[in-house]
Enzyme design. Structure first.
Site, mmCIF file in Angstrom:
data_model
loop_
_atom_site.group_PDB
_atom_site.id
_atom_site.type_symbol
_atom_site.label_atom_id
_atom_site.label_comp_id
_atom_site.label_asym_id
_atom_site.label_seq_id
_atom_site.Cartn_x
_atom_site.Cartn_y
_atom_site.Cartn_z
ATOM 1 N N SER A 146 -13.467 28.390 4.104
ATOM 2 C CA SER A 146 -13.189 27.251 4.986
ATOM 3 C C SER A 146 -13.158 25.922 4.235
ATOM 4 O O SER A 146 -14.117 25.569 3.540
ATOM 5 C CB SER A 146 -14.286 27.205 6.064
ATOM 6 O OG SER A 146 -14.393 25.918 6.629
ATOM 7 N N GLY A 147 -12.081 25.180 4.426
ATOM 8 C CA GLY A 147 -12.000 23.853 3.821
ATOM 9 C C GLY A 147 -13.089 22.933 4.348
ATOM 10 O O GLY A 147 -13.674 22.151 3.590
ATOM 11 N N LEU A 148 -13.378 23.051 5.652
ATOM 12 C CA LEU A 148 -14.439 22.216 6.225
ATOM 13 C C LEU A 148 -15.789 22.573 5.608
ATOM 14 O O LEU A 148 -16.560 21.699 5.204
ATOM 15 C CB LEU A 148 -14.474 22.401 7.750
ATOM 16 C CG LEU A 148 -15.628 21.688 8.469
ATOM 17 C CD1 LEU A 148 -15.566 20.174 8.275
ATOM 18 C CD2 LEU A 148 -15.639 22.032 9.954
ATOM 19 N N ASP A 153 -13.617 16.442 5.285
ATOM 20 C CA ASP A 153 -12.547 17.445 5.167
ATOM 21 C C ASP A 153 -11.225 16.695 5.333
ATOM 22 O O ASP A 153 -10.635 16.678 6.405
ATOM 23 C CB ASP A 153 -12.750 18.503 6.259
ATOM 24 C CG ASP A 153 -11.686 19.591 6.218
ATOM 25 O OD1 ASP A 153 -11.041 19.760 5.165
ATOM 26 O OD2 ASP A 153 -11.503 20.267 7.251
ATOM 27 N N ASP A 192 -8.379 28.964 3.096
ATOM 28 C CA ASP A 192 -7.847 27.819 3.832
ATOM 29 C C ASP A 192 -7.256 26.871 2.785
ATOM 30 O O ASP A 192 -7.996 26.273 2.001
ATOM 31 C CB ASP A 192 -9.018 27.175 4.590
ATOM 32 C CG ASP A 192 -8.649 25.897 5.301
ATOM 33 O OD1 ASP A 192 -7.458 25.556 5.351
ATOM 34 O OD2 ASP A 192 -9.582 25.243 5.838
ATOM 35 N N ASP A 206 -5.267 24.203 3.430
ATOM 36 C CA ASP A 206 -4.836 22.932 4.037
ATOM 37 C C ASP A 206 -3.313 22.891 4.169
ATOM 38 O O ASP A 206 -2.732 23.784 4.756
ATOM 39 C CB ASP A 206 -5.376 21.740 3.236
ATOM 40 C CG ASP A 206 -6.902 21.640 3.319
ATOM 41 O OD1 ASP A 206 -7.484 22.245 4.233
ATOM 42 O OD2 ASP A 206 -7.504 20.959 2.478
ATOM 43 N N GLU A 251 -1.281 24.862 6.811
ATOM 44 C CA GLU A 251 -1.059 24.232 8.118
ATOM 45 C C GLU A 251 0.068 23.208 8.048
ATOM 46 O O GLU A 251 0.294 22.582 7.005
ATOM 47 C CB GLU A 251 -2.356 23.601 8.626
ATOM 48 C CG GLU A 251 -2.913 22.503 7.747
ATOM 49 C CD GLU A 251 -4.394 22.226 8.014
ATOM 50 O OE1 GLU A 251 -5.215 23.154 7.892
ATOM 51 O OE2 GLU A 251 -4.717 21.072 8.336
ATOM 52 N N LYS A 293 -4.071 15.360 4.873
ATOM 53 C CA LYS A 293 -4.488 16.171 6.023
ATOM 54 C C LYS A 293 -5.777 15.640 6.634
ATOM 55 O O LYS A 293 -6.609 15.036 5.953
ATOM 56 C CB LYS A 293 -4.647 17.622 5.605
ATOM 57 C CG LYS A 293 -5.863 17.908 4.769
ATOM 58 C CD LYS A 293 -6.547 19.193 5.183
ATOM 59 C CE LYS A 293 -7.662 18.944 6.155
ATOM 60 N NZ LYS A 293 -8.080 20.128 6.851
ATOM 61 N N ASN A 301 -8.919 16.939 9.405
ATOM 62 C CA ASN A 301 -9.444 18.119 10.067
ATOM 63 C C ASN A 301 -8.940 18.155 11.504
ATOM 64 O O ASN A 301 -8.825 17.126 12.163
ATOM 65 C CB ASN A 301 -10.982 18.097 10.038
ATOM 66 C CG ASN A 301 -11.580 19.341 10.674
ATOM 67 O OD1 ASN A 301 -11.728 19.416 11.893
ATOM 68 N ND2 ASN A 301 -11.866 20.325 9.859
ATOM 69 N N SER A 302 -8.643 19.349 11.978
ATOM 70 C CA SER A 302 -8.024 19.505 13.295
ATOM 71 C C SER A 302 -8.926 19.070 14.442
ATOM 72 O O SER A 302 -8.445 18.817 15.544
ATOM 73 C CB SER A 302 -7.629 20.968 13.509
ATOM 74 O OG SER A 302 -6.782 21.383 12.479
ATOM 75 N N ARG A 316 -0.112 28.127 9.863
ATOM 76 C CA ARG A 316 -0.971 27.574 10.922
ATOM 77 C C ARG A 316 -0.222 26.499 11.686
ATOM 78 O O ARG A 316 0.220 25.506 11.099
ATOM 79 C CB ARG A 316 -2.246 27.038 10.281
ATOM 80 C CG ARG A 316 -3.128 26.228 11.176
ATOM 81 C CD ARG A 316 -4.500 26.147 10.550
ATOM 82 N NE ARG A 316 -5.223 24.970 10.931
ATOM 83 C CZ ARG A 316 -6.429 24.677 10.475
ATOM 84 N NH1 ARG A 316 -7.034 25.482 9.618
ATOM 85 N NH2 ARG A 316 -7.040 23.574 10.854
ATOM 86 N N HIS A 347 -3.687 27.064 16.455
ATOM 87 C CA HIS A 347 -4.961 26.361 16.553
ATOM 88 C C HIS A 347 -4.982 25.487 17.801
ATOM 89 O O HIS A 347 -3.974 24.911 18.193
ATOM 90 C CB HIS A 347 -5.194 25.522 15.299
ATOM 91 C CG HIS A 347 -6.648 25.238 15.039
ATOM 92 N ND1 HIS A 347 -7.677 25.874 15.711
ATOM 93 C CD2 HIS A 347 -7.272 24.379 14.167
ATOM 94 C CE1 HIS A 347 -8.840 25.435 15.280
ATOM 95 N NE2 HIS A 347 -8.623 24.528 14.340
HETATM 96 C C1 SPV Z 1 -11.676 24.997 8.404
HETATM 97 O O1 SPV Z 1 -12.599 25.772 8.627
HETATM 98 O O2 SPV Z 1 -11.641 24.260 7.413
HETATM 99 C C2 SPV Z 1 -10.524 24.912 9.312
HETATM 100 C C3 SPV Z 1 -10.696 25.128 10.744
HETATM 101 O O3 SPV Z 1 -9.451 24.602 8.847
HETATM 102 S S1 SPV Z 1 -10.907 23.577 11.517
HETATM 103 O O4 SPV Z 1 -12.171 23.011 11.057
HETATM 104 O O5 SPV Z 1 -10.889 23.802 12.955
HETATM 105 O O6 SPV Z 1 -9.793 22.693 11.129
HETATM 106 MG MG MG Z 2 -9.569 23.611 7.063
#
Ligand code: SPV
Ligand code: MG
Length: 290
Positions: free
Chosen positions: A32-34, A44, A71, A73, A100, A106, A108-109, A144, A175
């Site tokens: 996970s990027g986050l 993130d 992930d 990005d 994505e 980018k 974070n979503s 994504r 998402h």
């Molecule tokens: C992550 O886990 O980094 C994701 C999911 O991309 S989210 O945090 O919902 O963007």
């Molecule tokens: Mg991410």
């Protein structure tokens, strides 16, 4: 994703977390990027470089027998960057990358404020570049779709998903940050099965994976619960030890040193080593290719 039940994936940011994901019974690890950003105490927001994220995915991959889904990005830039990314991740043995359709830099979503989408032409170009660059047929590219996140609506989400599959995407991650699963369920209802669907139910946590499976969704990613559990447990533990001046009070609720040794395959105290329980099985990783 092609057989059996819904594929269950959980997020991690380091090898120990990845190992715990595997031990819990998940089918794959989400790098996970986050989570990785949070482990550096960084937003993130595309602050970590491709080599830093690749390193994190790589060391997690080394610690587990299950596949790692990275992930990535927005693919770290333009189509040329995507080609470099696929070469590097594939060489590292990562099973899948997820890109994505967001415009750089980018965000974070789940972040408030505007979420800008890349054009369909730009993103399909990146997907096509990724698929052309891959050396092995098993390598999986997940596209994504962020149209629901950006507030662009269901029609736009479906149009984009179709375009991404046409460009070669092996799976579509739809998402949503709705508090209920309704929009991903509607998307799944209207999806004609051109490629498997993936969801990340962070903001609609009460949906059961059986319901997602019945809706035709093939993969669910619990992207950040491990990080959040660790943060809460560490806050409480450090706080209590610091306040009380001893660590006895936290002992019953933290892992014993013996458990840590077991994880690492180390003999505890004067015991003989009973078979390196922390070792990997040495089994070949299964592909997640649909
Ligand atoms: C992550 O886990 O980094 C994701 C999911 O991309 S989210 O945090 O919902 O963007
Ligand atoms: Mg991410």
């Amino acid at each position: 994703m092609g057989g059996g039940g819904i594929v269950k994936v959980a997020g991690a940011h380091n090898p120990l977390g990845a190992r715990l994901v595997q031990s819990a019974g998940f089918d794959a690890v989400w790098a996970s990027g986050l989570e990785i950003s949070a482990s550096y105490v960084l937003a993130d927001a595309g602050l970590l470089s491709m080599p830093e994220l690749l390193h994190a995915a790589n060391v997690m991959n080394d610690a587990v027998d299950i596949p790692v889904i990275a992930d990535c990005d927005d693919g770290f830039g333009k189509a040329e960057d995507v080609i470099r990314m696929v070469g590097a991740y594939e060489k590292a043995g990562i099973a899948a990358v997820c890109m994505e359709d967001k415009r750089a830099p980018k965000r974070n979503s789940l972040e408030s404020g505007r979420q800008d989408l890349a054009s369909v032409a730009e993103f399909t170009g990146k997907i096509a570049a990724a698929k052309k660059a891959q050396a092995h047929t098993d390598f999986t590219v997940i596209a994504r779709v962020e149209a629901l996140i950006a507030g662009s609506g269901m029609e736009e989400a479906l149009t984009r998903a179709h375009a991404y599959v046409k460009a070669g995407a092996d799976a579509v991650l739809i998402h949503s940050r709705s508090a209920v699963p309704d929009e991903v369920l509607e998307f799944a209802r209207r999806w004609k099965g051109e490629a498997p669907l993936v969801v990340i139910p962070t903001t609609y946590p009460s949906v059961h994976c059986d319901e997602l499976e019945q809706a035709g969704i093939r993969m669910v990613i619990y992207a950040n619960q491990g990080l959040r559990a660790a943060v809460r447990a560490m806050q409480e533990t450090y706080g209590e030890v610091c306040r009380s001046g001893h660590s006895q009070a936290v002992e019953p609720r933290i892992a014993s040193i013996r458990e840590i040794f077991d994880l690492l395959g180390m003999p505890y105290g004067n015991e003989a080593n009973a078979g390196l329980p922390g070792k990997r099985s040495g089994k070949r990783k299964d592909s997640i290719k649909p």
